[in-house]
Design a protein around this motif. Structure first.
Motif, short mmCIF file in Angstrom:
data_model
loop_
_atom_site.label_atom_id
_atom_site.label_comp_id
_atom_site.label_asym_id
_atom_site.label_seq_id
_atom_site.Cartn_x
_atom_site.Cartn_y
_atom_site.Cartn_z
N THR A 113 6.29 -9.99 -6.89
CA THR A 113 5.17 -9.60 -7.74
C THR A 113 3.98 -9.18 -6.88
N LEU A 114 3.68 -9.95 -5.85
CA LEU A 114 2.56 -9.60 -4.96
C LEU A 114 2.82 -8.26 -4.27
N ILE A 115 4.04 -8.06 -3.80
CA ILE A 115 4.38 -6.79 -3.15
C ILE A 115 4.26 -5.63 -4.13
N SER A 116 4.78 -5.80 -5.34
CA SER A 116 4.75 -4.73 -6.35
C SER A 116 3.33 -4.41 -6.79
N VAL A 117 2.51 -5.44 -6.98
CA VAL A 117 1.11 -5.21 -7.35
C VAL A 117 0.40 -4.47 -6.22
N GLY A 118 0.68 -4.85 -4.99
CA GLY A 118 0.09 -4.15 -3.84
C GLY A 118 0.47 -2.68 -3.80
N ILE A 119 1.75 -2.39 -4.01
CA ILE A 119 2.21 -1.00 -4.01
C ILE A 119 1.58 -0.23 -5.17
N ALA A 120 1.54 -0.84 -6.36
CA ALA A 120 0.94 -0.19 -7.53
C ALA A 120 -0.54 0.09 -7.29
N LEU A 121 -1.26 -0.86 -6.69
CA LEU A 121 -2.67 -0.64 -6.39
C LEU A 121 -2.86 0.48 -5.37
N LEU A 122 -1.99 0.54 -4.39
CA LEU A 122 -2.06 1.60 -3.39
C LEU A 122 -1.88 2.97 -4.04
N PHE A 123 -0.87 3.10 -4.91
CA PHE A 123 -0.67 4.36 -5.62
C PHE A 123 -1.86 4.70 -6.51
N PHE A 124 -2.40 3.69 -7.19
CA PHE A 124 -3.56 3.90 -8.05
C PHE A 124 -4.74 4.42 -7.24
N LEU A 125 -5.00 3.80 -6.09
CA LEU A 125 -6.12 4.22 -5.24
C LEU A 125 -5.88 5.63 -4.69
N LEU A 126 -4.63 5.96 -4.34
CA LEU A 126 -4.33 7.31 -3.86
C LEU A 126 -4.57 8.36 -4.96
N VAL A 127 -4.15 8.03 -6.18
CA VAL A 127 -4.34 8.96 -7.30
C VAL A 127 -5.83 9.10 -7.61
N MET A 128 -6.57 8.03 -7.61
CA MET A 128 -8.01 8.08 -7.90
C MET A 128 -8.75 8.84 -6.81
N GLY A 129 -8.31 8.70 -5.58
CA GLY A 129 -8.95 9.39 -4.47
C GLY A 129 -8.70 10.89 -4.48
N SER A 130 -7.60 11.31 -5.09
CA SER A 130 -7.27 12.74 -5.11
C SER A 130 -7.91 13.46 -6.29
#
Length: 131
Positions: A113-130
């Motif tokens: 769960t911690l790994i998946s939340v981390g990956i999901a947050l990373l994708f979210f931040l990448l999408v928001m940054g673009s």
């Protein structure tokens, strides 16, 4: 001397449960659920079977994206696709590669769960940054 019940307990593998696989599919996606299932298969020494689950997950992810795009479906419809993907993993692949009556101990859900939340947050931040 170890009693027979204790011996069975020691030999019982720890696997991620079918319920956790379903929850991961709903919260994250079928590919995350498939990752848990692949870990289960690797624990059981079933690497060939794990390869087929990986192929399924990739093809299913691509097919879901194409169907969503071609038919212009709302993003919320991915939850339905993810539940269907989890059902395929649990009812077809689990029963075929592990067995519906297979005995196992439930593996902790915290680390994935911690790994998946981390990956999901990373994708979210990448999408928001673009944007």
């Amino acid at each position: 001397m170890i009693g027979q019940e204790e011996y069975r307990e020691e030999k019982t593998p720890e696997l991620y449960s079918k319920t956790l696989i379903l929850i991961f599919a709903i919260l994250f996606s079928t590919i995350f659920a498939a990752a848990l299932f692949i870990v289960n298969l690797r624990i059981l020494g079933k690497t060939k079977e794990a390869f087929w689950v990986l192929i399924f997950a990739i093809v299913y992810l691509i097919a879901t994206g194409l169907v969503m795009q071609v038919f212009g479906l709302a993003p919320s419809m991915t939850i339905i696709a993810n539940v269907i993907g989890a059902a395929i993993l649990n009812e077809f692949f689990w029963n075929k590669f592990i067995g519906s009556e297979f005995s196992y101990k439930k593996k902790s859900w915290i680390k994935p769960t911690l790994i998946s939340v981390g990956i999901a947050l990373l994708f979210f931040l990448l999408v928001m940054g673009s944007m």
